[in-house]
Design an enzyme around this catalytic site. Sequence first.
Site, short mmCIF file in Angstrom:
data_model
loop_
_atom_site.label_atom_id
_atom_site.label_comp_id
_atom_site.label_asym_id
_atom_site.label_seq_id
_atom_site.Cartn_x
_atom_site.Cartn_y
_atom_site.Cartn_z
N SER A 97 -30.84 36.83 72.62
CA SER A 97 -29.77 37.81 72.81
C SER A 97 -29.46 38.63 71.57
O SER A 97 -28.96 39.73 71.67
CB SER A 97 -28.50 37.12 73.28
OG SER A 97 -28.01 36.27 72.27
N HIS A 125 -30.11 35.24 79.41
CA HIS A 125 -30.24 36.67 79.17
C HIS A 125 -31.41 37.26 79.94
O HIS A 125 -32.10 38.16 79.46
CB HIS A 125 -30.37 36.93 77.66
CG HIS A 125 -29.12 36.57 76.94
ND1 HIS A 125 -27.99 37.35 77.01
CD2 HIS A 125 -28.79 35.50 76.20
CE1 HIS A 125 -27.03 36.78 76.32
NE2 HIS A 125 -27.48 35.65 75.83
N LYS A 156 -23.09 35.62 83.28
CA LYS A 156 -23.45 36.87 82.61
C LYS A 156 -23.81 37.91 83.67
O LYS A 156 -22.94 38.48 84.29
CB LYS A 156 -24.56 36.62 81.59
CG LYS A 156 -24.08 35.71 80.44
CD LYS A 156 -25.08 35.62 79.33
CE LYS A 156 -24.79 34.51 78.35
NZ LYS A 156 -23.64 34.74 77.48
N1 PLP Z 1 -27.67 29.96 76.58
C1 PLP Z 1 -27.70 31.20 76.08
C2 PLP Z 1 -29.00 31.77 75.63
C3 PLP Z 1 -26.51 31.95 75.96
O1 PLP Z 1 -26.52 33.17 75.44
C4 PLP Z 1 -25.28 31.37 76.39
C5 PLP Z 1 -24.01 32.09 76.27
O2 PLP Z 1 -23.75 32.81 75.33
C6 PLP Z 1 -25.32 30.08 76.91
C7 PLP Z 1 -26.51 29.40 77.00
C8 PLP Z 1 -24.07 29.43 77.41
O3 PLP Z 1 -23.78 29.96 78.67
P1 PLP Z 1 -22.36 29.70 79.34
O4 PLP Z 1 -21.47 30.81 78.89
O5 PLP Z 1 -22.61 29.69 80.82
O6 PLP Z 1 -21.88 28.38 78.84
#
Ligand code: PLP
Length: 310
Positions: A97, A125, A156
């Site tokens: 990201s 992402h 997201k």
């Molecule tokens: N994995 C990645 C690559 C993320 O960017 C995020 C959130 O920023 C997460 C996991 C965590 O996701 P969640 O907001 O559903 O806990």
Amino acid sequence: SIHKDLEEKIARFHQREDAILYASCFDANAGIFEALLTPEDAVLSDELNHASIIDGIRLCKANKYRYKHMDMQDLEAKLQEAQKHRLRLVATDGAFSMDGDIAPLREICQLAQKYDALVFIDECHATGFLGPNGRGTDELLGVMDKVTIINSTLGKALGGAAGGYTTGPKPLIDLLRQRSRPYLFSNSLPPAVVGCASKALDLLMESNAIAQSMAAKTQRFRSKMTAAGFTISGKDHPICPVMLGDARLAAVMAEDMLNRGIYVIGFSYPVVPKGKARIRVQISAVHSDEDIDRCVEAFTEVGRKHGALP
Ligand code: PLP
């Protein structure tokens, strides 16, 4: 029953055998490694993986190898070293990201096959917009049948602001239901979030128009910004980091963009390395071509004002 329906729908969306819901993808990442891997196993992790993958790996007792970001030579060397262990799991973000770059999944899957390893991807992402039908990085790169485990978020692109899941082989999902601590020892998702995610998946499975429009919008923004003189990190990803270098410049430009009604966020150290400050723009399916053009115009004005453009 709505939770079970959603799990079934997620598995169908990703063309996997089964799925399990969590309150967040952070929880899904916290739960999987400890449940799956023993001290006899190994996990090989990209050095720039998301914090929740890093924390999940910390919780497990497997042997840990960290390979250089998207560096296939280093991954191969680490896989060779890890041959002595019972089971190997390669763990990577599908799309990263901060830079908007996409993991070389074809090469990763080839190496995994050569060295008898499983592949895990975090698709937070990617789910809902990457690939011809929005299935994610594995669809984009043609390796849906080679990636074993997917963790992703409902919060997201799917719009629910909460919720996460693991999807993959049924025996793995059965194991997680018995052993995964964030699943066992925390509340399940609120029904309204389940309903919202379920509808989002319906929209994506009815037609690929949304996913296809994302690629076109992303291309429009990236090419117009590049033509205007900006450097956009990554490739083909709707996360478009406008690279500025200087932390103060990123902050004042983001503020000025907000004054023009455009909500973009400046990132600087310690979230990104020193000297690599940026404004991260996220293209959404609801943006019109006019929105994108207005954003590029605002960036050009604000960039000139603050000396980021000549
Ligand atoms: N994995 C990645 C690559 C993320 O960017 C995020 C959130 O920023 C997460 C996991 C965590 O996701 P969640 O907001 O559903 O806990």
